[in-house]
Design a protein around this motif. Structure first.
Motif, PDB file in Angstrom:
ATOM      1  N   LEU A   1       0.860  -1.363   0.189  1.00 33.33           N
ATOM      2  CA  LEU A   1       0.038  -0.037   0.162  1.00 33.33           C
ATOM      3  C   LEU A   1       0.769   1.326   0.128  1.00 33.33           C
ATOM      4  O   LEU A   1       2.010   1.312   0.586  1.00 33.33           O
ATOM      5  CB  LEU A   1      -0.992  -0.059   1.218  1.00 33.33           C
ATOM      6  N   PRO A   2       0.549   2.406  -0.574  1.00 28.27           N
ATOM      7  CA  PRO A   2       1.287   3.396  -0.694  1.00 28.27           C
ATOM      8  C   PRO A   2       1.260   4.272   0.513  1.00 28.27           C
ATOM      9  O   PRO A   2       0.847   5.472   0.572  1.00 28.27           O
ATOM     10  CB  PRO A   2       0.494   4.256  -2.049  1.00 28.27           C
ATOM     11  N   LEU A   3       1.920   3.941   1.531  1.00 28.86           N
ATOM     12  CA  LEU A   3       1.729   4.629   2.975  1.00 28.86           C
ATOM     13  C   LEU A   3       3.176   4.597   3.560  1.00 28.86           C
ATOM     14  O   LEU A   3       3.223   4.319   4.879  1.00 28.86           O
ATOM     15  CB  LEU A   3       0.790   3.511   3.906  1.00 28.86           C
ATOM     16  N   ASN A   4       4.141   4.708   2.850  1.00 30.23           N
ATOM     17  CA  ASN A   4       5.759   4.648   3.366  1.00 30.23           C
ATOM     18  C   ASN A   4       6.444   6.117   2.682  1.00 30.23           C
ATOM     19  O   ASN A   4       7.481   5.936   2.757  1.00 30.23           O
ATOM     20  CB  ASN A   4       6.278   3.529   2.440  1.00 30.23           C
TER      21      ASN A   4
ATOM     22  N   SER B   1       7.326  -1.574  10.859  1.00 23.99           N
ATOM     23  CA  SER B   1       6.618  -0.300  10.285  1.00 23.99           C
ATOM     24  C   SER B   1       6.366   0.743  11.400  1.00 23.99           C
ATOM     25  O   SER B   1       6.259   0.251  12.461  1.00 23.99           O
ATOM     26  CB  SER B   1       5.415  -0.796   9.364  1.00 23.99           C
ATOM     27  N   THR B   2       6.034   1.956  11.013  1.00 25.51           N
ATOM     28  CA  THR B   2       5.774   2.887  12.127  1.00 25.51           C
ATOM     29  C   THR B   2       4.413   2.627  12.723  1.00 25.51           C
ATOM     30  O   THR B   2       3.950   2.684  13.916  1.00 25.51           O
ATOM     31  CB  THR B   2       5.585   4.448  11.512  1.00 25.51           C
ATOM     32  N   GLY B   3       3.139   2.226  11.831  1.00 24.65           N
ATOM     33  CA  GLY B   3       1.907   1.961  12.208  1.00 24.65           C
ATOM     34  C   GLY B   3       2.106   0.735  13.224  1.00 24.65           C
ATOM     35  O   GLY B   3       1.337   0.464  13.999  1.00 24.65           O
TER      36      GLY B   3
ATOM     37  N   GLY C   1       3.656   8.138   6.826  1.00 30.87           N
ATOM     38  CA  GLY C   1       2.892   7.011   6.323  1.00 30.87           C
ATOM     39  C   GLY C   1       3.121   5.860   7.238  1.00 30.87           C
ATOM     40  O   GLY C   1       3.998   5.611   7.936  1.00 30.87           O
ATOM     41  N   ALA C   2       2.034   5.067   7.593  1.00 28.57           N
ATOM     42  CA  ALA C   2       1.968   4.061   8.484  1.00 28.57           C
ATOM     43  C   ALA C   2       2.831   2.765   8.206  1.00 28.57           C
ATOM     44  O   ALA C   2       3.318   2.245   9.011  1.00 28.57           O
ATOM     45  CB  ALA C   2       0.871   3.362   8.689  1.00 28.57           C
ATOM     46  N   LEU C   3       3.436   2.731   6.793  1.00 29.92           N
ATOM     47  CA  LEU C   3       4.321   1.710   6.425  1.00 29.92           C
ATOM     48  C   LEU C   3       5.847   2.241   6.351  1.00 29.92           C
ATOM     49  O   LEU C   3       6.708   1.543   6.000  1.00 29.92           O
ATOM     50  CB  LEU C   3       3.882   1.103   5.355  1.00 29.92           C
TER      51      LEU C   3
ATOM     52  N   ALA D   1      -1.913   6.789   8.817  1.00 29.16           N
ATOM     53  CA  ALA D   1      -0.819   7.970   8.957  1.00 29.16           C
ATOM     54  C   ALA D   1      -0.556   8.239  10.468  1.00 29.16           C
ATOM     55  O   ALA D   1      -1.604   8.000  11.464  1.00 29.16           O
ATOM     56  CB  ALA D   1      -0.822   9.141   8.133  1.00 29.16           C
ATOM     57  N   ILE D   2       0.526   8.637  10.803  1.00 30.84           N
ATOM     58  CA  ILE D   2       0.715   9.256  12.131  1.00 30.84           C
ATOM     59  C   ILE D   2       1.041  10.869  11.778  1.00 30.84           C
ATOM     60  O   ILE D   2       2.015  10.992  10.928  1.00 30.84           O
ATOM     61  CB  ILE D   2       1.683   8.787  13.035  1.00 30.84           C
ATOM     62  N   GLU D   3       0.420  11.724  12.278  1.00 36.61           N
ATOM     63  CA  GLU D   3       0.986  13.139  12.194  1.00 36.61           C
ATOM     64  C   GLU D   3       1.384  13.828  13.274  1.00 36.61           C
ATOM     65  O   GLU D   3       0.964  13.731  14.269  1.00 36.61           O
ATOM     66  CB  GLU D   3      -0.398  14.000  11.847  1.00 36.61           C
TER      67      GLU D   3
END
Length: 338
Positions: free
Chosen positions: A54-57, A108-110, A70-72, A214-216
């Motif tokens: 997924l496009p979350l990096n 991963s961050t998430g 991004g969560a990844l 995501a984390i903001e």
């Protein structure tokens, strides 16, 4: 290893559809915690849904001046990202204090946010544990509880939160962006993880059919006066007995703003705004730091083997606040406490 099905999510809506359709499924990215839990048979998912494509990096700047992560995003990439190192060094320091380089490359961050809480008995399926089997009892309360919680505990559970990154994110007032069948929503980081209460099996306020996207981080990153101190049994690859994330802004010899979060002491990152309020306007010196530590730990309760954590936490809070005030953050490459 148990039998399970494997599927790959093609996009975020597909991941949501798949996780919503199977309550026994689990999302997998780096898998650094989930695979261990499966090997120990703590969790037995019927299906793994691969979200690594997924496009979350990526990291993007927000309109307000913060960053959206991004969560990844792999932990290593996040720790060494130029914008994180420059504007949010507390985040970088916390990541580098945790795990090993190999694990940080995969994690991963998430996924870091979704780590299961830390307790010997949670990982031992031969013993009662309310986190694994609700209502079966808590073996840690009268067992070997040296690593367990001293704050926010209940009669059902005294496990601790294992993440280093999450302690820094809690201190910085980050937010968590999640998506589910009803759309997207934002959760304040301090509300994302839960205290055990009488439902210790529920670690977070993420719904079963939601995923982290995501984390903001807010605009203020406290790049000048910060520190992350982690006290552990050995200097490499060990969970925190006590950790402290501290960040402050000093103006004309007084503390204008301050944030403090504790790890290794509760079921979630521990933060009390009353302790921070007590420091604002004060001179950055030990007397004020001792008072703040007392507020943070006023409800602390030790068990047979972890009473030492109360005094350890007090000293760690004072030391970390001193490091932050002096602009001499704990160096993660050199583990010796400064």
């Amino acid at each position: 290893m148990i039998d399970f099905d494997y599927a790959r999510a093609s996009d975020i809506p597909d991941a949501i559809r798949q996780i919503a359709a199977d309550p026994n499924a689990k999302l997998i990215a780096g898998g650094t915690n989930l695979v261990d839990l499966m090997k120990y048979e703590v969790v037995n998912p019927t299906r793994l849904i691969d979200i690594t494509h997924l496009p979350l990096n990526t990291i993007e700047e927000t309109a307000s001046g913060g960053l959206r992560i991004g969560a990844l995003m792999p932990n290593s990439d996040l720790a060494y990202h130029p914008l994180i190192e420059k504007r949010y060094p507390l985040v970088s320091s916390a990541i580098l204090a945790g795990a090993s380089q190999q694990l940080r490359n995969m994690a991963s961050t998430g996924g870091n946010l979704m780590q299961r809480t830390r307790c010997f008995y949670f990982y031992d399926i031969a013993t009662p544990c309310n986190k694994r089997v609700p209502g079966s009892g808590c073996s840690a309360i009268n067992g070997i509880n040296r690593i367990n919680a001293i704050l926010g505990t209940s009669e059902s559970c005294i496990a601790t939160h294992p993440s280093d990154l999450c302690i820094a994110l809690a201190a910085l007032d980050a937010t968590v962006h999640v998506a589910g069948p009803a759309g997207e929503r934002v959760i304040a980081f301090t509300d994302f993880h839960r205290l055990p209460g009488d439902t210790p099996q529920i670690d977070t306020n993420l719904a079963p059919d939601e995923i982290i996207v995501a984390i903001e981080l807010p605009p203020r990153g406290f790049p000048e006066n910060y520190s992350y101190l982690k006290i552990r049994d050995r200097l490499s690859y060990a969970f925190a007995l006590v950790s402290v994330a501290a960040a402050m802004e000093i103006e004309r010899g007084r503390i204008r703003d301050v944030r403090i979060a504790l790890g290794g002491v509760a079921h979630k990152p521990w933060r009390k705004v009353e302790a921070e309020a007590a420091l604002r306007g004060e001179a950055p010196e030990r007397k004020a730091f001792t008072r703040a530590a007392g507020i943070l730990l006023q409800d602390a309760k030790g068990y047979t083997h972890n009473v030492f954590k109360i005094e350890l936490a007090r000293r760690a809070i004072e030391r970390t606040l001193t490091q932050a005030a002096n602009g001499t953050p704990q160096m993660q490459a050199i583990k010796k406490i400064r």
